[in-house]
Design an enzyme around this catalytic site. Structure first.
Site, PDB file in Angstrom:
ATOM      1  N   ASP A  82     -25.661  72.543  54.823  1.00 31.00           N
ATOM      2  CA  ASP A  82     -25.139  73.417  55.487  1.00 31.00           C
ATOM      3  C   ASP A  82     -24.294  74.317  54.688  1.00 31.00           C
ATOM      4  O   ASP A  82     -24.807  74.489  53.620  1.00 31.00           O
ATOM      5  CB  ASP A  82     -23.827  72.467  56.432  1.00 31.00           C
ATOM      6  CG  ASP A  82     -23.010  71.799  55.656  1.00 31.00           C
ATOM      7  OD1 ASP A  82     -22.921  71.841  54.354  1.00 31.00           O
ATOM      8  OD2 ASP A  82     -22.278  71.046  56.100  1.00 31.00           O
TER       9      ASP A  82
ATOM     10  N   CYS B 186     -24.558  68.130  52.598  1.00 35.64           N
ATOM     11  CA  CYS B 186     -23.228  68.889  53.274  1.00 35.64           C
ATOM     12  C   CYS B 186     -22.229  68.462  52.517  1.00 35.64           C
ATOM     13  O   CYS B 186     -22.056  68.360  51.249  1.00 35.64           O
ATOM     14  CB  CYS B 186     -23.377  68.339  54.546  1.00 35.64           C
ATOM     15  SG  CYS B 186     -22.999  66.441  54.966  1.00 35.64           S
TER      16      CYS B 186
ATOM     17  N   THR C 185     -19.988  65.943  52.692  1.00 42.94           N
ATOM     18  CA  THR C 185     -20.022  64.278  51.992  1.00 42.94           C
ATOM     19  C   THR C 185     -21.270  63.702  52.058  1.00 42.94           C
ATOM     20  O   THR C 185     -21.390  62.771  51.572  1.00 42.94           O
ATOM     21  CB  THR C 185     -19.087  63.711  52.858  1.00 42.94           C
ATOM     22  OG1 THR C 185     -19.759  63.550  54.455  1.00 42.94           O
ATOM     23  CG2 THR C 185     -17.552  64.103  53.144  1.00 42.94           C
TER      24      THR C 185
ATOM     25  N   HIS D  43     -35.468  48.675  47.537  1.00 48.46           N
ATOM     26  CA  HIS D  43     -35.372  48.019  48.790  1.00 48.46           C
ATOM     27  C   HIS D  43     -35.407  48.562  49.909  1.00 48.46           C
ATOM     28  O   HIS D  43     -35.786  47.663  51.096  1.00 48.46           O
ATOM     29  CB  HIS D  43     -34.097  47.373  48.606  1.00 48.46           C
ATOM     30  CG  HIS D  43     -34.008  46.589  47.472  1.00 48.46           C
ATOM     31  ND1 HIS D  43     -32.837  45.748  46.988  1.00 48.46           N
ATOM     32  CD2 HIS D  43     -34.605  46.341  46.266  1.00 48.46           C
ATOM     33  CE1 HIS D  43     -32.947  45.279  45.727  1.00 48.46           C
ATOM     34  NE2 HIS D  43     -34.092  45.395  45.573  1.00 48.46           N
ATOM     35  N   ASN D  44     -35.036  49.726  50.418  1.00 53.94           N
ATOM     36  CA  ASN D  44     -34.957  50.232  52.001  1.00 53.94           C
ATOM     37  C   ASN D  44     -36.075  51.142  51.940  1.00 53.94           C
ATOM     38  O   ASN D  44     -36.016  51.740  53.286  1.00 53.94           O
ATOM     39  CB  ASN D  44     -33.527  50.863  52.005  1.00 53.94           C
ATOM     40  CG  ASN D  44     -32.570  49.706  51.630  1.00 53.94           C
ATOM     41  OD1 ASN D  44     -31.870  50.333  50.600  1.00 53.94           O
ATOM     42  ND2 ASN D  44     -32.285  48.735  52.460  1.00 53.94           N
TER      43      ASN D  44
ATOM     44  N   HIS E 251     -38.727  43.024  51.234  1.00 60.20           N
ATOM     45  CA  HIS E 251     -38.148  44.350  51.455  1.00 60.20           C
ATOM     46  C   HIS E 251     -39.030  44.917  52.612  1.00 60.20           C
ATOM     47  O   HIS E 251     -38.245  45.507  53.630  1.00 60.20           O
ATOM     48  CB  HIS E 251     -37.946  45.149  50.328  1.00 60.20           C
ATOM     49  CG  HIS E 251     -37.208  44.721  49.209  1.00 60.20           C
ATOM     50  ND1 HIS E 251     -35.927  44.048  49.408  1.00 60.20           N
ATOM     51  CD2 HIS E 251     -37.474  44.109  48.225  1.00 60.20           C
ATOM     52  CE1 HIS E 251     -35.429  43.528  48.416  1.00 60.20           C
ATOM     53  NE2 HIS E 251     -36.268  43.499  47.735  1.00 60.20           N
TER      54      HIS E 251
END
Length: 146
Positions: A9, A66, A68, A99-100, A134
């Site tokens: 943004d 953006c 944050t 892991h994700n 995982h």
């Protein structure tokens, strides 16, 4: 090198441009999906573009910036198959990939410097998913609640 989809943004524009320049200098193909101006825009519009590009296979990874990183991550994660994480350092980058199996890196231009973001992004892109225990957990992310 890798094809990446990138967007921000207005608040994230300077960091997005810095990341884009560094990635292109390293040989990556970067599909810049906007914004291209400091004029106020709505971050969900740009998060959706990157999420759709990654979910459709146009790019294996996305990058969102953006103020944050939080709003971008929240929006991107509403798309099936997207696993977006806000990153602040290389440890988070390594673990969220390993892991994700995260496929979208989100950064807050007001919370991280360009060098730290670039270091985290490099680690994110270089780290493979570990699979194993995982993979079972990642498979549950898109399952309906209940």
């Amino acid at each position: 090198m890798t094809t990446l989809s990138l967007a921000s943004d207005h608040a994230g524009l300077p960091l997005k441009l810095a990341l884009k320049a560094a990635l292109e200098a390293e040989g990556h193909t970067v599909n810049d999906l906007g914004t291209d101006s400091a004029e106020s825009v709505d971050y969900p519009d740009f998060a959706r573009k990157v999420a759709e590009a990654v979910a459709s296979g146009q790019a294996p990874f996305g990058i969102l910036v953006c103020g944050t990183g939080i709003g971008m991550a929240m929006t991107a994660n509403r798309h099936p198959g997207i696993r977006a994480a806000v990153l602040h350092d290389t440890t988070e980058a390594r673990l969220t990939r390993a892991h994700n199996d995260a496929n979208v890196a989100c950064f807050g231009a007001r919370t991280i410097g360009a060098e730290t973001a670039l270091d985290a992004l490099r680690v994110f892109l270089a780290t493979p998913h570990e699979g194993g225990r995982h993979a079972r957990r990642v498979a549950k992310i898109d399952q309906p609640a209940g």
